[in-house]
Design a protein around this motif. Structure first.
Motif, mmCIF file in Angstrom:
data_model
loop_
_atom_site.group_PDB
_atom_site.id
_atom_site.type_symbol
_atom_site.label_atom_id
_atom_site.label_comp_id
_atom_site.label_asym_id
_atom_site.label_seq_id
_atom_site.Cartn_x
_atom_site.Cartn_y
_atom_site.Cartn_z
ATOM 1 N N THR A 169 0.728 -1.215 0.145
ATOM 2 C CA THR A 169 -0.033 0.042 0.014
ATOM 3 C C THR A 169 0.800 1.281 -0.027
ATOM 4 O O THR A 169 0.240 2.212 -0.321
ATOM 5 N N VAL A 179 2.350 -9.016 11.856
ATOM 6 C CA VAL A 179 3.131 -9.457 13.125
ATOM 7 C C VAL A 179 4.151 -8.508 13.601
ATOM 8 O O VAL A 179 5.118 -8.342 12.759
ATOM 9 N N SER B 24 -3.134 -4.350 -0.481
ATOM 10 C CA SER B 24 -2.053 -5.348 -0.198
ATOM 11 C C SER B 24 -2.720 -6.607 0.680
ATOM 12 O O SER B 24 -3.872 -6.699 0.526
ATOM 13 N N THR B 26 -3.119 -7.331 3.620
ATOM 14 C CA THR B 26 -3.986 -7.006 4.725
ATOM 15 C C THR B 26 -4.268 -5.566 4.877
ATOM 16 O O THR B 26 -5.139 -5.441 5.894
ATOM 17 N N VAL B 66 -7.792 -7.170 8.049
ATOM 18 C CA VAL B 66 -8.127 -8.388 8.349
ATOM 19 C C VAL B 66 -8.352 -8.201 9.908
ATOM 20 O O VAL B 66 -8.122 -7.439 10.673
ATOM 21 N N THR B 68 -7.959 -10.858 11.968
ATOM 22 C CA THR B 68 -7.180 -11.465 12.742
ATOM 23 C C THR B 68 -5.752 -11.783 11.973
ATOM 24 O O THR B 68 -5.932 -11.920 10.569
ATOM 25 N N ILE B 69 -4.598 -11.786 12.303
ATOM 26 C CA ILE B 69 -3.229 -11.866 11.804
ATOM 27 C C ILE B 69 -3.241 -13.292 11.005
ATOM 28 O O ILE B 69 -2.389 -13.506 10.159
ATOM 29 N N PRO B 107 0.614 -17.612 8.895
ATOM 30 C CA PRO B 107 0.128 -16.327 9.597
ATOM 31 C C PRO B 107 1.289 -15.392 9.867
ATOM 32 O O PRO B 107 2.044 -15.669 10.466
ATOM 33 N N GLY B 108 1.042 -14.160 9.355
ATOM 34 C CA GLY B 108 1.935 -13.031 9.756
ATOM 35 C C GLY B 108 2.839 -12.609 8.328
ATOM 36 O O GLY B 108 3.533 -11.813 8.333
ATOM 37 N N ILE B 110 4.247 -11.719 4.941
ATOM 38 C CA ILE B 110 3.470 -11.048 4.290
ATOM 39 C C ILE B 110 3.973 -11.161 2.648
ATOM 40 O O ILE B 110 5.176 -11.641 2.346
#
Lengths: 187, 460
Positions: A169, A179, B24, B26, B66, B68-69, B107-108, B110
């Motif tokens: 973005t 995270v 993107s 998230t 999102v 949740t991650i 998860p998490g 990218i």
């Protein structure tokens, strides 16, 4: 605990490397500007605080990245790196409550003056902080700037977690959208 | 700060019209030159995320999508497992590195949104809401049926590559129908979600198929003895049914897929479908399923091999028998066939004439003439029919896509490409989205869009 650190004259601080990276302070981007009082300067008496500098002693430890809750987001502060210091204040506070939007904007931390960087932060503890670069006005424009900003908090003596920069973005990650990664002073 | 400087600052607000956004993995943000994600139009953002989130983006520049991650990793992993694909198989089908597929399911981690979009296409997920809506709008029943295809223990088991290709076809079908809605191109009333269905497969199913074929010809105002000049045009352009061509293992002929509320036809370009007459029959067989089978029969996915379409369906499968007799009688009406046989000097000539007049294969003609004229045809000598006049009208989908190179998958080369181009030209979707749909570079997609829309008659 995070009271204003009075400075009689400018001296290098933990944010100096970030200022050097950015070069000159940038005028705020005002694409979402709505109300005049977004430029009203906030004072120490309104709750504006400096980012205090600490020694490296007594830093919190542990492996788990902080989990951000909605409650924590409500307690978030805005931060800005100004010419001579770095400051922060709660987004929702008495001062903000009196503004048209009911909350402060980054330009309330600067009075609309140029600054080097800005974002949001959540205090995990006295010496542990989670930062992002979500400031429409002063936010980092690339990953390098976000890293430098988070590292500055680490240099200032905090265990610092960063949400990071979202290449997709072109903005930094908001809390909960990534995270968090721990940023060490020597990273 | 003076009033004049206030005005000066306030006037920097961007215009809302024609404004682009960028997403993107998230987040969703207002467009900016630093972003490497997927640009979206205002209409796309409103459609996927609603007006209130769109306003939040305008207010705050960037918002998280999102809750949740764990998303979108959880959705991607669960869907892959539901389809019965392993990471390697998904990586092979999507032509993405294995490590990237693994990252996307962690998860998490990218991952570039462009890669996530590609994965969604091979998992039959709606990429526009990936991470934002539970399971990204995936059709669970379809997923289960696709997995069962590869888990079959008998000869009808299909490979994981076929499962992934059918999932991709399901994605194309849903996307084509969504984009058609954006450009106000509604399907024909005969093939809408709530259109006519007929769950009567009672004996004799073949006779039921004949009757449905004749009824369909009447509903379509086709003359009782007229050949169907182009099944492709009828299906894609007149009925506006997604018709997706795929390249699969050779015994696979076609499938009818329901993805959510959308139905479409999948035809394999390989195997006997490479013969135009067989391809016409396959498409009409699937048309029978699509138009007349109730949802509970279609069960989200009906896959047919060539045995089902040209030979005897396995067992006494009334659904397939009915679709077969529909297909042949739809292409070659019974009365017209009887008239040709009656007017011919010998049966061999009649068979060739039936093939050439109606564009059906020699084996289909033998079965059909045998059934409707009650004469023995199996041993009759006949001249090889000339099907060359049928090629041009039936082949355009496969052969012709101006302005884009061979990298565009065959699954995207039909009417789908025209609708994508039209949606882009109309401003309904971004150039990035059009490029994603055609799996082409953005710049060449922009340049090719008017030409593609024009050949499909969608430029104006």
């Amino acid at each position: 605990m995070f009271g204003l650190q009075k400075k009689d004259e400018w001296m290098p601080d933990s944010f100096t490397p970030l200022r050097a990276l950015v070069g000159s302070p940038r005028a705020p981007r005002m694409t979402t500007f709505k109300h005049k009082d977004e430029l009203k300067p906030m004072q120490a008496s309104d709750g504006l605080q400096s980012v205090l500098e600490h020694s490296m002693d007594g830093l919190p430890t542990g492996n788990a990245a902080p989990q951000v809750t909605d409650e924590m987001k409500k307690e978030a502060h805005l931060w800005v790196v100004r010419e001579e210091d770095a400051v922060h204040a709660p987004e929702y506070c008495d001062f903000g409550n009196a503004l048209a939007e009911g909350r402060i904007k980054h330009t309330n931390l600067t009075g609309g003056a140029p600054a080097y960087s800005g974002g949001e932060l959540i205090w995990i503890g006295d010496r542990e902080v989670l930062v992002n670069g979500c400031s429409g006005r002063y936010g980092p424009t690339n990953a390098e700037e976000m890293i430098a900003a988070a590292r500055a908090f680490a240099i200032a003596g905090y265990r610092c977690w960063s949400t990071g920069y979202d290449e997709g973005t072109g903005f930094c990650f908001r809390f909960g959208a990534s995270v968090p990664v721990e940023m060490k002073r020597d990273d | 700060m003076t009033d004049s400087s206030f005005e000066e600052i306030g006037n920097q607000r961007p215009a809302a019209d024609g404004q682009l956004f960028v997403r993107s993995q998230t987040q969703l943000a207002v467009d900016n030159p630093f972003a490497k994600g997927q640009r979206l139009t205002r209409a796309q953002v409103e459609d996927a995320f609603g007006v209130s989130l769109l306003r939040r983006v305008e207010e705050e520049d960037v918002v998280s999508l999102v809750e949740t991650i764990n998303e979108p990793a959880k959705t991607l992993r669960e869907k892959r497992i539901q389809l019965g694909l392993d990471v390697d198989q998904l990586a092979r089908s999507s032509k993405l590195p294995i490590a990237l597929v693994t990252d996307a399911e962690t998860p998490g981690k990218i991952v570039p949104i462009q890669s996530l979009n590609t994965l969604c296409q091979f998992l039959a997920l709606d990429e526009s809401v990936l991470g934002y809506k539970a399971a990204a709008g995936g059709d669970e029943k379809l997923g289960v049926r696709l997995r069962l295809l590869s888990e079959n223990r008998d000869v009808r088991a299909f490979s994981p590559a076929t499962v992934a290709a059918l999932a991709e076809a399901a994605w194309v079908i849903a996307k084509q129908m969504n984009l058609s809605g954006l450009i106000s191109r509604q399907p024909h009333s005969l093939v809408r979600h709530d259109s006519r269905r007929d769950g009567d497969y009672n004996y004799p199913a073949y006779r039921k198929g004949y009757l449905l074929a004749e009824r369909t010809r009447k509903l379509l105002d086709l003359a009782p003895d007229a050949p169907i000049e182009s099944v492709r045009v009828l299906v894609e352009e007149f009925l506006r049914i997604p018709l997706i061509q795929v390249t699969l293992e050779t015994r696979f002929a076609g499938a009818t897929i329901a993805n959510g509320a959308h139905r479409g036809i999948v035809v394999n370009e390989r195997g006997r479908n490479s013969e135009v007459a067989v391809r016409r029959m396959t498409t009409c067989h699937e048309l029978a399923h699509l138009m007349w089978d109730p949802d509970e029969q279609l069960d989200r996915l009906l896959v047919d091999d060539y045995e089902s379409i040209e030979g005897r369906p396995s067992g006494a499968d009334a659904v397939e028998i009915r679709a077969n007799s529909f297909a042949v009688a739809f292409l070659a009406p019974r009365k017209a066939v009887i008239d040709i046989v009656a007017a011919s000097s010998n049966l061999g000539n009649a068979l060739t004439r039936v093939c050439e007049r109606f564009g059906i294969s020699a084996s289909a003609a033998r079965h059909h003439v045998h059934n409707v004229c009650e004469v023995e045809t199996a041993t009759v000598r006949m001249a090889a029919p000339d099907f060359s006049p049928w090629l041009a009208a039936e082949n355009r989908t496969i052969d012709f896509l101006p302005g884009l190179d061979d990298g565009v998958p065959i699954s995207r080369r039909g009417m789908f490409s025209g609708i994508v181009a039209k949606a882009y030209i109309a401003g309904a979707i971004s150039a990035d989205t059009a490029a994603m749909c055609l799996r082409s570079p953005t710049e060449s997609t922009i340049a090719a869009a008017p030409g593609i829309a024009e050949i499909w008659g969608l430029l104006n």
